[in-house]
Design a protein around this motif. Structure first.
Motif, short mmCIF file in Angstrom:
data_model
loop_
_atom_site.label_atom_id
_atom_site.label_comp_id
_atom_site.label_asym_id
_atom_site.label_seq_id
_atom_site.Cartn_x
_atom_site.Cartn_y
_atom_site.Cartn_z
N GLY A 196 54.25 -14.17 81.75
CA GLY A 196 55.18 -14.03 82.86
C GLY A 196 56.63 -14.13 82.41
O GLY A 196 57.49 -13.38 82.87
N LEU A 197 56.90 -15.07 81.50
CA LEU A 197 58.26 -15.19 80.98
C LEU A 197 58.69 -13.91 80.28
O LEU A 197 59.82 -13.44 80.43
CB LEU A 197 58.34 -16.37 80.00
N GLY A 198 57.80 -13.33 79.51
CA GLY A 198 58.14 -12.11 78.77
C GLY A 198 58.29 -10.90 79.68
O GLY A 198 59.14 -10.06 79.45
N LEU A 199 57.46 -10.83 80.74
CA LEU A 199 57.46 -9.65 81.59
C LEU A 199 58.58 -9.67 82.63
O LEU A 199 59.13 -8.62 82.96
CB LEU A 199 56.11 -9.53 82.31
N ASN A 200 58.93 -10.83 83.15
CA ASN A 200 59.80 -10.86 84.32
C ASN A 200 61.22 -11.33 84.04
O ASN A 200 62.11 -11.07 84.82
CB ASN A 200 59.18 -11.75 85.40
N VAL A 201 61.46 -12.03 82.96
CA VAL A 201 62.82 -12.45 82.65
C VAL A 201 63.60 -11.32 82.01
O VAL A 201 64.79 -11.17 82.22
CB VAL A 201 62.79 -13.70 81.75
N GLY A 202 62.91 -10.51 81.22
CA GLY A 202 63.56 -9.38 80.56
C GLY A 202 63.36 -9.45 79.06
O GLY A 202 63.30 -10.53 78.48
N GLN A 203 63.24 -8.29 78.46
CA GLN A 203 63.03 -8.21 77.01
C GLN A 203 64.36 -8.28 76.27
O GLN A 203 65.40 -7.88 76.79
CB GLN A 203 62.30 -6.90 76.66
N LEU A 204 64.31 -8.83 75.06
CA LEU A 204 65.52 -8.89 74.25
C LEU A 204 65.97 -7.48 73.89
O LEU A 204 65.17 -6.62 73.55
CB LEU A 204 65.25 -9.69 72.97
N SER A 205 67.27 -7.26 73.99
CA SER A 205 67.81 -5.96 73.60
C SER A 205 68.02 -5.92 72.10
O SER A 205 68.09 -6.95 71.44
CB SER A 205 69.14 -5.72 74.33
N CYS A 252 61.21 -21.60 83.39
CA CYS A 252 60.87 -20.38 84.14
C CYS A 252 61.53 -20.40 85.51
O CYS A 252 62.09 -19.41 85.96
CB CYS A 252 59.35 -20.28 84.27
N ILE A 253 61.48 -21.55 86.17
CA ILE A 253 62.07 -21.66 87.50
C ILE A 253 63.59 -21.59 87.43
O ILE A 253 64.24 -20.96 88.28
CB ILE A 253 61.62 -22.97 88.18
N LEU A 254 64.18 -22.22 86.43
CA LEU A 254 65.64 -22.26 86.31
C LEU A 254 66.25 -20.89 86.04
O LEU A 254 67.44 -20.68 86.32
CB LEU A 254 66.05 -23.24 85.21
N THR A 255 65.48 -19.96 85.51
CA THR A 255 66.04 -18.62 85.27
C THR A 255 66.40 -17.91 86.57
O THR A 255 67.13 -16.92 86.55
CB THR A 255 65.04 -17.74 84.50
N LEU A 256 65.93 -18.42 87.67
CA LEU A 256 66.25 -17.82 88.96
C LEU A 256 67.75 -17.86 89.23
O LEU A 256 68.32 -16.91 89.79
CB LEU A 256 65.51 -18.56 90.09
N PHE A 257 68.39 -18.95 88.84
CA PHE A 257 69.78 -19.14 89.21
C PHE A 257 70.72 -18.16 88.52
O PHE A 257 71.53 -17.51 89.20
CB PHE A 257 70.19 -20.59 88.96
N ASP A 278 66.14 -9.35 95.75
CA ASP A 278 66.23 -10.75 95.32
C ASP A 278 64.92 -11.50 95.54
O ASP A 278 64.49 -12.28 94.69
CB ASP A 278 67.37 -11.45 96.07
N VAL A 279 64.29 -11.26 96.70
CA VAL A 279 63.03 -11.94 96.97
C VAL A 279 61.97 -11.53 95.95
O VAL A 279 61.17 -12.34 95.49
CB VAL A 279 62.53 -11.63 98.40
N GLY A 280 61.99 -10.26 95.58
CA GLY A 280 61.04 -9.78 94.59
C GLY A 280 61.25 -10.40 93.23
O GLY A 280 60.31 -10.54 92.45
N ILE A 281 62.49 -10.79 92.95
CA ILE A 281 62.77 -11.45 91.67
C ILE A 281 62.37 -12.92 91.73
O ILE A 281 61.82 -13.47 90.78
CB ILE A 281 64.27 -11.33 91.32
N ILE A 282 62.64 -13.57 92.86
CA ILE A 282 62.36 -14.99 93.01
C ILE A 282 60.86 -15.27 93.01
O ILE A 282 60.39 -16.21 92.35
CB ILE A 282 62.98 -15.52 94.32
N LEU A 283 60.10 -14.48 93.73
CA LEU A 283 58.69 -14.76 93.94
C LEU A 283 57.88 -14.88 92.65
O LEU A 283 57.15 -15.87 92.47
CB LEU A 283 58.07 -13.70 94.86
#
Length: 579
Positions: A373-382, A427-432, A505-510
């Motif tokens: 989940g961290l890899g898929l939803n936070v974003g891949q390294l450029s 994982c939760i803190l990346t929301l902010f 935004d909701v789609g990102i938070i969930l």
């Protein structure tokens, strides 16, 4: 005398164990190579619609006339962050054949047929048609499965389906061939799996459609999961308690080392078929394990094959230059464990161990869920794909080294829960920063992602060894197999949950809330598991039940044992636990 007491005379991690540990670790090395191979072989690089009839069209612009043709006949679209890019699925339908010369564009292009540059503002009114061929960016990879089979536009899910089949294969392998190691033996199960691993890996080189690819991925996933579980269990059963935590966690470094080797191969072999074949052929070397790797002596004793176990122990003692006392081979040592036959179904008769198993299964699932989940939803390294891949492997090795030194001081349970908690909170803190930050805070997302990966990678390394210590020899491989299957299920679920991130935004938070919350729940439940630090591996359910859920309870049990030591030997011990 119990089997773990043999290590007092044999040595916990002598030359014999080190040799076997390295050879069994190479199985994990190979599994890491083949699983992570999909990062390169299934990579879908930047691409766009090909110019019809232009045979030498490439993704890279080759001349000014080529650039002019692309600009005028491939629609511009906007991707994330409004970065303009050419359409990957459509081109303008008013393409005129006079735009090219015999299928090859020239430096001098007759521009009379081109749309007037002043009319480009009305490009939205031009007719667009779906394209049937594409050109790909070959700066990093000259060819991949995704580019060869065109996993683009309406077929983009084929890439996910291919990965899905490998995950499903791993689930099947864990559930079927994993418990098989408890029945036919660790070595036999491992060799069967390695044979299938070789067959599927080599044949994947010549997969010509998605159906053949999916079938081979399914078979390879099945084989790798079974080989990993069997080799890991076999390795843990030949190492003494003093070094078990170090070797158990360090086993994941073979996976990371496989990633580094794969990165090196991929850098020099940019064609996916060359890469697949080069990485698969060395698997044939495992055929030598028929002679080099013995069966688990612990498992042989459980099955009553005492003479074979004695032979293996004597050989190990000779290589370790240890002299075994005669009482090591007494009937009490080699025959007592075979009195009661147990299987993984015995968990149903023991609520305490059943609850313990369910907590372990859930934690495996959540570890995998959070990691992917961290890899898929936070974003891949450029940046460069090879550098990023290499850094990921190095980071995981560094995390493992830290865990090796910390586990001896803090134990399995406390360190595992802390690391999983760290990953979940990150994982939760990346929301902010994602929801409320701007480009200047982009670095915080990467920082939190790395911290999260550190925590989850560490918890993954611990849970493998923690699980092997919590359950008895009689069905240890079976529990490990089911646990690994739960991890694969978690990986599959993660990809679907990540798709929720397509709705503002909701789609990102969930998704982030799901990953983080699941991690917090799993960490809380793991607190109810007993500590296994410096404990002997349980051979039976009765041994497993003796684990205390806390050090405080352990001390209380010791006091009770001392208080009742005066009781006659025929009186049952008041502190004994039972199902």
């Amino acid at each position: 005398m119990r089997f773990d007491d043999v290590f007092d005379h044999l040595g916990d991690f002598g030359p014999y164990q080190r040799r076997q540990y390295f050879m069994l670790g190479m199985v994990i090395f190979s599994c890491g190579v083949q699983v992570m191979m999909t990062v390169f072989t299934l990579d879908l690089p930047n691409h766009r619609c090909a110019l019809p009839g232009v045979q030498n069209d490439t993704y890279q612009i080759q001349s000014s006339s080529h650039d002019q043709l692309v600009q005028d006949y491939i629609p511009l679209v906007s991707r994330a962050q409004s970065i303009p890019a050419y359409s990957q699925c459509f081109l303008y339908g008013d393409w005129l054949s006079s735009a090219y010369n015999g299928g090859n564009y020239s430096n001098e292009v007759d521009t009379r047929h081109l749309v007037d540059k002043n009319d480009r503002s009305n490009s939205s009114q031009r007719n667009q048609v779906a394209c049937s061929s594409w050109v790909y960016d070959t700066s990093d990879l000259s060819s991949t499965i995704a580019t060869q089979m065109n996993f683009v536009c309406g077929d983009t899910l084929l890439k996910s389906h291919a990965i899905m089949t490998m995950m499903v294969g791993q689930v099947i392998g864990c559930l079927i061939l994993g418990p098989l190691a408890d029945v036919v033996g660790r070595k036999r199960s491992m060799m069967i799996a390695l044979s299938l691993h070789l067959l599927a890996s080599v044949l994947t080189t010549w997969a010509f459609n998605i159906y053949m690819l999916g079938a081979l991925f399914l078979l390879n996933g099945l084989a790798m999961a079974a080989a990993y579980c069997a080799s890991f269990t076999l390795a843990m059963e030949l190492i003494g308690p003093k070094y078990r935590h170090v070797t158990g966690v360090s086993a994941t470094m073979f996976w990371s080392a496989g990633m580094l080797w794969l990165c090196l191969l991929a850098y020099f072999l940019r064609d996916w078929q060359h890469l697949q074949l080069a990485a698969s052929c060395p698997i044939i070397l495992f055929s030598g394990y028929f002679c080099l790797v013995p069966e688990s002596a612990r498992w042989l004793i459980r099955k009553g094959r005492n003479s074979e176990a004695k032979s293996i122990i004597r050989k190990a003692a000779k290589i370790n230059e240890r002299k075994l006392p005669s009482f090591v081979f007494t009937d009490e040592t080699t025959e007592e464990p075979t009195i009661k036959s147990e299987s993984i179904l015995s968990l149903l008769k023991c609520p305490t161990l059943l609850i313990r198993a369910l907590i372990v299964f859930l934690n495996w699932l959540v570890c995998s869920l959070t990691y992917y989940g961290l890899g898929l939803n936070v974003g891949q390294l450029s940046g460069n794909i090879y550098l990023n891949f290499c850094l990921t492997a190095v980071f995981e090795i560094a995390a493992t080294l830290v865990i090796v030194f910390a586990m001896g001081k803090f134990g399995r349970k406390s360190l595992y829960c802390s690391l999983l908690l760290l990953g979940s909170v990150s994982c939760i803190l990346t929301l902010f920063p994602v929801l409320y930050g701007d480009e200047s805070l982009k670095w915080t997302v990467s920082m939190l992602a790395m911290i999260g990966k550190f925590g989850v990678s560490g918890s993954f390394a611990i849970i493998w060894m923690f699980t092997s210590e919590l359950f008895p020899t009689s069905f240890r491989a079976g529990v490990t197999g089911i646990s690994s299957a739960c991890a694969r299920i978690g990986a599959v679920i993660a990809s679907y949950i990540a798709n929720l991130g397509a709705g503002g935004d909701v789609g990102i938070i969930l998704p982030q809330l799901v990953f983080g919350t699941c991690g917090l729940v799993a960490a809380a439940l793991a607190l109810f598991l007993p500590e296994t630090q410096e404990q002997q591996l349980p051979d039976s359910m009765e041994d497993a039940m003796k684990f205390s859920t806390s050090r405080r309870a352990e001390k209380e049990n010791d006091k009770e044992d001392e208080a009742y030591s005066h009781l006659s030997s025929d009186q049952p011990a008041l502190t004994s636990q039972s199902c």
